[in-house]
Design an enzyme around this catalytic site. Structure first.
Site, PDB file in Angstrom:
ATOM      1  N   ARG A 104       0.884  -1.188   0.000  1.00  0.00           N
ATOM      2  CA  ARG A 104       0.000   0.000   0.000  1.00  0.00           C
ATOM      3  C   ARG A 104       0.913   1.226   0.000  1.00  0.00           C
ATOM      4  NH1 ARG A 104      -5.372   1.483   3.412  1.00  0.00           N
ATOM      5  NH2 ARG A 104      -6.120  -0.007   1.876  1.00  0.00           N
ATOM      6  N   HIS A 131      -7.291   0.575  -6.542  1.00  0.00           N
ATOM      7  CA  HIS A 131      -7.526  -0.282  -5.360  1.00  0.00           C
ATOM      8  C   HIS A 131      -8.218  -1.565  -5.852  1.00  0.00           C
ATOM      9  CE1 HIS A 131      -7.833  -1.452  -1.333  1.00  0.00           C
ATOM     10  NE2 HIS A 131      -8.727  -0.598  -0.859  1.00  0.00           N
ATOM     11  N   GLN A 134     -10.221  -4.103  -3.481  1.00  0.00           N
ATOM     12  CA  GLN A 134     -11.510  -3.591  -3.010  1.00  0.00           C
ATOM     13  C   GLN A 134     -12.597  -3.800  -4.070  1.00  0.00           C
ATOM     14  OE1 GLN A 134     -12.310  -1.780   0.094  1.00  0.00           O
ATOM     15  NE2 GLN A 134     -14.304  -2.400  -0.684  1.00  0.00           N
ATOM     16  N   ASP A 222     -17.405   7.398  -1.552  1.00  0.00           N
ATOM     17  CA  ASP A 222     -16.115   7.270  -0.867  1.00  0.00           C
ATOM     18  C   ASP A 222     -15.784   8.652  -0.284  1.00  0.00           C
ATOM     19  OD1 ASP A 222     -13.579   6.449  -0.031  1.00  0.00           O
ATOM     20  OD2 ASP A 222     -12.701   6.434  -2.046  1.00  0.00           O
ATOM     21  N   CYS A 262     -16.517   1.852   0.341  1.00  0.00           N
ATOM     22  CA  CYS A 262     -15.356   0.999   0.618  1.00  0.00           C
ATOM     23  C   CYS A 262     -14.911   1.088   2.069  1.00  0.00           C
ATOM     24  CB  CYS A 262     -14.206   1.351  -0.317  1.00  0.00           C
ATOM     25  SG  CYS A 262     -13.816   3.112  -0.342  1.00  0.00           S
ATOM     26  N   ARG A 290     -13.770  -8.762   1.666  1.00  0.00           N
ATOM     27  CA  ARG A 290     -12.336  -8.536   1.431  1.00  0.00           C
ATOM     28  C   ARG A 290     -11.558  -9.795   1.833  1.00  0.00           C
ATOM     29  NH1 ARG A 290     -10.408  -3.317   1.475  1.00  0.00           N
ATOM     30  NH2 ARG A 290      -8.516  -4.314   0.728  1.00  0.00           N
TER      31      ARG A 290
HETATM   32  N1  NVA Z   1     -10.119   6.779  -1.682  1.00  0.00           N
HETATM   33  C1  NVA Z   1      -9.778   6.277  -0.375  1.00  0.00           C
HETATM   34  C2  NVA Z   1     -10.053   4.809  -0.309  1.00  0.00           C
HETATM   35  C3  NVA Z   1      -9.803   4.188   1.049  1.00  0.00           C
HETATM   36  C4  NVA Z   1     -10.059   2.721   1.053  1.00  0.00           C
HETATM   37  C5  NVA Z   1      -8.329   6.581  -0.069  1.00  0.00           C
HETATM   38  O1  NVA Z   1      -7.492   6.384  -0.944  1.00  0.00           O
HETATM   39  O2  NVA Z   1      -8.041   7.039   1.043  1.00  0.00           O
HETATM   40  N1   CP Z   2     -11.378  -0.147   2.270  1.00  0.00           N
HETATM   41  C1   CP Z   2     -10.113  -0.214   2.723  1.00  0.00           C
HETATM   42  O1   CP Z   2      -9.154  -0.489   1.972  1.00  0.00           O
HETATM   43  O2   CP Z   2      -9.980  -0.007   4.053  1.00  0.00           O
HETATM   44  P1   CP Z   2      -8.616   0.256   4.828  1.00  0.00           P
HETATM   45  O3   CP Z   2      -8.063   1.564   4.328  1.00  0.00           O
HETATM   46  O4   CP Z   2      -9.006   0.313   6.279  1.00  0.00           O
HETATM   47  O5   CP Z   2      -7.662  -0.874   4.545  1.00  0.00           O
END
Ligand code: NVA
Ligand code: CP
Length: 314
Positions: A104, A131, A134, A222, A262, A290
């Site tokens: 990540r 992502h 997800q 989101d 998400c 997930r």
């Molecule tokens: N768009 C959000 C998704 C989190 C799962 C982010 O990147 O923070």
């Molecule tokens: N939806 C998701 O990826 O959650 P986290 O950021 O908590 O891993």
């Protein structure tokens, strides 16, 4: 055999996704029935995370444990990627110890660099651009609730962000339509949008919420400021007024429409409590899936689809 990575949905075919979903279904049933499935016994996974996480971290770590393997979590304080060590050197070293890496990070380029130098598969656990885990779990959840993805009308209200880009890539593979309603200036990446349209994705970008949501089977949202954009929050909060997923918006969609997010959700900003906790919300099913879908992804990427057998009561 050449290693497989999952850096975006470009790395997995529609057939492979369907096979991952079949395996997810079986793993979910077995796990709920107390049947063990140690397909990855003896395997080790490294989680290289430069951003916070609840769902992704816990579902991968727990998933690897349930499959008989082991996971090592490495947060930003451990590696100091790009300062103490380059992504390339990190990938080269990790490959000598572990069988699989989930990363990540911010830039898709950092992820690509890690994958180019790692000799073991690398899975995208979220970047600023995509992502994929997800959206695969979300599609699986929609299959459970709607029976099919074909012909569904999916409306997304909010930022043209990593979630939107990944949904647009999914629209290249499945024949649902995907409509984003976003404020001016918050449109998705032009290259990803053009690619999706050129590859047959039924994708619409509008600034009108009603245009996206009218007749929708799925309403998705989101956060307005993603991880890494925290300093823009005030500006974004102002820009996104009128793009909240509230009960008024839900009533524009089909009566049996489902609400998705998400997570994490910023309650009272992009979504109201009433909608997030309401009868049409399937957000906790998404979150649970997930686990099941990522277990199937790990088995697919490490063993192909042969990883069956070995069913014992836990
Ligand atoms: N768009 C959000 C998704 C989190 C799962 C982010 O990147 O923070
Ligand atoms: N939806 C998701 O990826 O959650 P986290 O950021 O908590 O891993």
């Amino acid at each position: 055999m050449k290693k497989r990575d999952l850096l975006s949905l470009k790395d997995i075919s529609r057939d492979e996704i369907n096979k991952v979903f079949s395996l997810s279904r079986r793993l979910k049933r077995e796990q709920k029935g107390g049947i063990s499935h140690r397909h990855l016994a003896g395997k080790a996974l490294a989680l290289v995370f430069e951003k916070p996480s609840l769902r992704t971290r816990v579902s991968f770590e727990t998933g690897m444990f349930q499959l008989g393997g082991h996971a090592v979590f490495l947060g930003p304080e451990e590696i100091h990627l790009g300062v103490r060590e380059t992504p390339a050197d990190c990938g080269r070293n990790l490959s000598r110890w572990v069988d699989l890496i989930v990363m990540r990070t911010f830039s898709q380029k950092t992820l690509e660099e890690m994958a180019a130098y790692a000799t073991v598969p690398v899975i995208n656990g979220l970047t600023d651009l995509f992502h994929p885990c997800q959206v695969l779990a979300d599609c699986f959840t929609l299959l459970e609730h709607k029976g099919t993805l074909e012909g569904l009308r999916i409306a997304f209200i909010g930022d043209g962000n990593n979630m939107v880009h990944t949904w647009m890539q999914a629209a290249e593979k499945f024949s649902f339509s995907f409509s984003l309603a976003c404020p001016k200036g918050y449109e998705p990446n032009a290259e990803v949008t053009r690619g999706a349209k050129e590859n047959g994705g039924k994708v619409v970008v509008t600034h009108q919420v009603e245009k996206a949501v009218r007749g929708a089977d799925v309403i998705y949202t989101d956060v307005w400021a993603s991880m890494g954009q925290e300093r823009e929050f005030e500006k974004r909060r102002r820009a996104f007024q009128g793009y909240q997923l509230n009960q008024g918006v839900v009533t524009m969609a089909n009566r049996d429409a489902v609400v998705m997010h998400c997570l994490p959700a910023h309650r009272g900003e992009e979504i109201t409590d009433e909608v997030l906790d309401g009868p049409q919300s399937i957000v906790l099913d998404q979150s649970e899936n997930r686990l099941h879908v990522q277990k199937a992804i790990m088995v697919w990427i490490l063993k192909g689809m042969k990883g069956s057998g070995d069913k014992r009561k836990r």
